[in-house]
Design a protein around this motif. Structure first.
Motif, mmCIF file in Angstrom:
data_model
loop_
_atom_site.group_PDB
_atom_site.id
_atom_site.type_symbol
_atom_site.label_atom_id
_atom_site.label_comp_id
_atom_site.label_asym_id
_atom_site.label_seq_id
_atom_site.Cartn_x
_atom_site.Cartn_y
_atom_site.Cartn_z
ATOM 1 N N LEU A 43 -8.328 -32.615 0.496
ATOM 2 C CA LEU A 43 -8.005 -32.194 1.856
ATOM 3 C C LEU A 43 -8.648 -30.835 2.124
ATOM 4 O O LEU A 43 -8.030 -29.773 1.963
ATOM 5 N N SER A 44 -9.902 -30.878 2.514
ATOM 6 C CA SER A 44 -10.630 -29.673 2.890
ATOM 7 C C SER A 44 -10.835 -29.676 4.401
ATOM 8 O O SER A 44 -10.357 -30.572 5.101
ATOM 9 N N GLU A 45 -11.586 -28.702 4.888
ATOM 10 C CA GLU A 45 -11.881 -28.660 6.316
ATOM 11 C C GLU A 45 -12.760 -29.830 6.743
ATOM 12 O O GLU A 45 -12.820 -30.176 7.926
ATOM 13 N N PRO A 99 -10.390 -33.819 7.906
ATOM 14 C CA PRO A 99 -9.911 -34.314 9.205
ATOM 15 C C PRO A 99 -10.992 -34.950 10.068
ATOM 16 O O PRO A 99 -10.742 -36.015 10.667
ATOM 17 N N PRO A 100 -12.221 -34.380 10.170
ATOM 18 C CA PRO A 100 -13.240 -35.061 10.971
ATOM 19 C C PRO A 100 -13.605 -36.449 10.446
ATOM 20 O O PRO A 100 -13.875 -37.365 11.229
ATOM 21 N N LYS A 101 -13.619 -36.595 9.110
ATOM 22 C CA LYS A 101 -13.941 -37.903 8.537
ATOM 23 C C LYS A 101 -12.845 -38.926 8.867
ATOM 24 O O LYS A 101 -13.145 -40.086 9.192
ATOM 25 N N LEU A 109 -7.419 -38.192 20.428
ATOM 26 C CA LEU A 109 -7.315 -38.542 19.010
ATOM 27 C C LEU A 109 -7.613 -37.276 18.200
ATOM 28 O O LEU A 109 -8.754 -36.826 18.125
ATOM 29 N N VAL A 110 -6.575 -36.736 17.618
ATOM 30 C CA VAL A 110 -6.685 -35.459 16.901
ATOM 31 C C VAL A 110 -6.206 -35.647 15.475
ATOM 32 O O VAL A 110 -5.131 -36.213 15.241
ATOM 33 N N VAL A 111 -6.988 -35.163 14.520
ATOM 34 C CA VAL A 111 -6.603 -35.158 13.108
ATOM 35 C C VAL A 111 -6.715 -33.733 12.607
ATOM 36 O O VAL A 111 -7.746 -33.075 12.812
ATOM 37 N N GLN A 112 -5.686 -33.238 11.961
ATOM 38 C CA GLN A 112 -5.683 -31.857 11.497
ATOM 39 C C GLN A 112 -4.858 -31.705 10.230
ATOM 40 O O GLN A 112 -4.035 -32.564 9.905
ATOM 41 N N LYS A 113 -5.102 -30.609 9.536
ATOM 42 C CA LYS A 113 -4.293 -30.272 8.371
ATOM 43 C C LYS A 113 -2.948 -29.719 8.841
ATOM 44 O O LYS A 113 -2.885 -28.950 9.792
ATOM 45 N N HIS A 114 -1.882 -30.153 8.162
ATOM 46 C CA HIS A 114 -0.566 -29.672 8.542
ATOM 47 C C HIS A 114 -0.409 -28.213 8.117
ATOM 48 O O HIS A 114 -0.712 -27.868 6.968
ATOM 49 N N ASN A 127 2.713 -28.159 5.259
ATOM 50 C CA ASN A 127 2.516 -28.956 4.047
ATOM 51 C C ASN A 127 1.028 -28.978 3.734
ATOM 52 O O ASN A 127 0.258 -29.671 4.405
ATOM 53 N N LYS A 128 0.622 -28.231 2.708
ATOM 54 C CA LYS A 128 -0.798 -28.058 2.434
ATOM 55 C C LYS A 128 -1.486 -29.335 1.972
ATOM 56 O O LYS A 128 -2.707 -29.416 1.958
ATOM 57 N N GLY A 129 -0.730 -30.317 1.573
ATOM 58 C CA GLY A 129 -1.337 -31.574 1.132
ATOM 59 C C GLY A 129 -1.267 -32.669 2.174
ATOM 60 O O GLY A 129 -1.537 -33.841 1.860
ATOM 61 N N MET A 130 -0.923 -32.333 3.404
ATOM 62 C CA MET A 130 -0.722 -33.351 4.438
ATOM 63 C C MET A 130 -1.705 -33.186 5.591
ATOM 64 O O MET A 130 -1.889 -32.071 6.097
ATOM 65 N N ALA A 131 -2.319 -34.291 5.957
ATOM 66 C CA ALA A 131 -3.088 -34.352 7.201
ATOM 67 C C ALA A 131 -2.274 -35.139 8.217
ATOM 68 O O ALA A 131 -1.613 -36.128 7.865
ATOM 69 N N VAL A 132 -2.287 -34.715 9.470
ATOM 70 C CA VAL A 132 -1.528 -35.388 10.514
ATOM 71 C C VAL A 132 -2.467 -35.770 11.646
ATOM 72 O O VAL A 132 -3.521 -35.152 11.832
#
Length: 474
Positions: free
Chosen positions: A404-406, A409-411, A439-444, A447-452
């Protein structure tokens, strides 16, 4: 430099010379998942059934169902109706025993006079009948005894019978309130053309079994359509709780719940308003001789035959249901009333075919008791269930062990947008270009291990109504 190629099985620290290749299957699937609709029937079993209670078993024909759950059991008869409505449906059943403190429904038909000529006595149990030949002056006691024997010989019937001095006493094979729905009729037809009819209905059945142990036993399974044999408010509220737990975001075993109702429209709308669920549909078939479970099983099997989640079920035939009397056909006003009150009406269409008018949910109002038609049609949540399945499967296959890097989320967003466009191609979703910026995907942030993600789902609705104006020019 572009993105570093990720190896899952070949250690980067390898020093021994050689050409090493691993297989990457994460990119193999780019198509949407199929949408097979499997049916799970909850029912009652008899002690003669070979399959223990709370055991899920696949059923491929009604003969097997008779062996598994007992001939004439509620589970057996629901399978009969499901298979007749859709012979290709994939059906499983989990059954419970009668409640320990329950009582069986009973009824009685009395033949009061000897036969006045040659003819036939047709004894109806619901829509099914047994035939007894009668001769001139045949005593009433003999006619009753022969009828009771014929009833008992037809093991698929939901009742047993005894005869005493012209009285045919009938008892439901199962204990519980469901037996109170069983209607009886003795029709004597003489060769002279004379006909005598005596009708009755079973009564006194008490305490349907609690289905919650079956819900718990089958909780880990995945079936897209689940069928409740009862249509009481108590049973359907427990059914709703079960379906909502199954379809929660952490479980994601989405299912549509199906129930049937042969009683009055007023009673049906009362039940529907109490249930108020976007994922339960209640089929109302006015004064049918079929039971709630039998109506529901046929309806569910037809629904299973439509794999496109958004396509309406309007006017699809449910084979195997009885043809109600013409005077009991619901008029257009009654059908509209049903549809405005969370009830799916069934009608007798051309050629004496029982049809679904429009498959709707029982959802009527939101949590504030404000009318809400956002999920009027049962296809709304069938579509959402499918879209969630497609997104979940795609993410799970493409990113099984992702960092889970920057860059992540785009991928993920690209993948979800691809799924949305594929659903648009199949007319499951629509107007993706209009909604794609949402449609938005981002790091939470917590929670550092969660993408939302926020994923728009502009679903396609069925075309249920067409209205045109015809202009006269002279």
């Amino acid at each position: 430099m572009g993105e570093i190629i990720q190896l899952d099985q070949i250690p980067v620290s390898t020093l021994k010379p050689g050409a090493y290749f691993e297989f990457n299957t994460k990119l193999a699937r780019s198509s949407l998942p199929t949408n097979l609709q499997r049916v799970l029937i909850y029912g009652q079993r008899l002690a003669t059934g070979m399959t223990p209670a709370l055991t899920t078993v696949d059923v491929f024909n009604d003969k097997d169902a008779a062996v598994y759950f007992g001939a004439g059991s509620i589970a057996h008869r629901m399978v009969i109706n499901a298979i007749e409505a859709n012979p290709n449906a994939q059906i499983a059943v989990i059954a419970v025993d009668d409640a320990a403190a329950s009582q069986a429904a009973q009824g009685e038909v009395e033949i009061t006079a000897a036969a006045t000529g040659r003819g036939i006595l047709k004894f109806f149990v619901g829509p099914e009948s047994v035939d007894v030949a009668i001769e001139t002056d045949m005593p009433a006691a003999d006619m009753a005894a022969a009828t009771a024997a014929a009833i008992n010989a037809n093991v698929e019937l939901p009742v047993t019978a005894t005869a005493t001095a012209g009285k045919i006493k009938v008892e439901a094979k199962h204990k519980g309130e469901a037996g109170n729905q069983i209607k009886l009729a003795a029709v004597v037809r003489y060769s002279t053309g004379a006909t005598n009819t005596i009708t009755a209905q079973l009564a006194g059945g008490l305490a349907d079994p609690d289905l919650r142990p079956a819900y718990a036993a089958a909780f880990g399974s995945s079936y897209e359509i689940r069928v409740c044999p009862f249509a009481t408010q108590e049973a359907l509220l427990a059914f709703r709780d079960h379906l909502e737990e199954l379809g929660s975001p952490l479980e994601q075993r989405d299912a549509i719940g199906v129930a049937g109702f042969p009683g009055t429209l007023a009673a049906a709308t009362t039940v529907a308003s109490a249930v108020n669920s976007s994922i339960i549909t209640l089929a109302w078939y006015n004064k049918s001789k079929r039971t709630t479970g039998e109506i529901a099983a046929g309806y569910a099997a037809v629904m299973a035959g439509e794999e496109h989640p958004a396509r309406p079920l309007n006017y699809l035939e449910i084979q195997g249901l009885d043809i109600i009397a013409q005077e009991d056909y619901p008029g257009r006003k009654e059908q509209e009333n049903a549809l405005h009150n969370g009830v799916t009406p069934l009608i007798v269409g051309p050629g004496n075919r029982v049809q679904i008018v429009r498959a709707i949910s029982t959802y009527l109002v939101d949590a504030q008791n404000i009318p809400d038609d956002s999920s009027l049609d049962i296809t709304v949540f069938r579509t959402l269930h499918y879209f969630r399945k497609a997104c979940r499967q795609a993410v799970a296959l493409r990113f099984p062990r992702e960092l889970l890097s920057e860059k992540t989320p785009p991928k993920v967003r690209t993948l979800l947008l691809q799924i949305s466009y594929q659903c648009e191609d199949l007319e499951i979703l629509q107007n993706i270009d209009q909604y794609k910026d949402r449609l938005v995907v981002q790091k939470h942030p917590q929670n550092k291990g969660m993408a939302v993600a926020s994923i728009p789902a502009p679903i396609v609705h069925g075309m249920h109504v067409f209205a045109g104006r015809i202009d006269l020019y002279v």
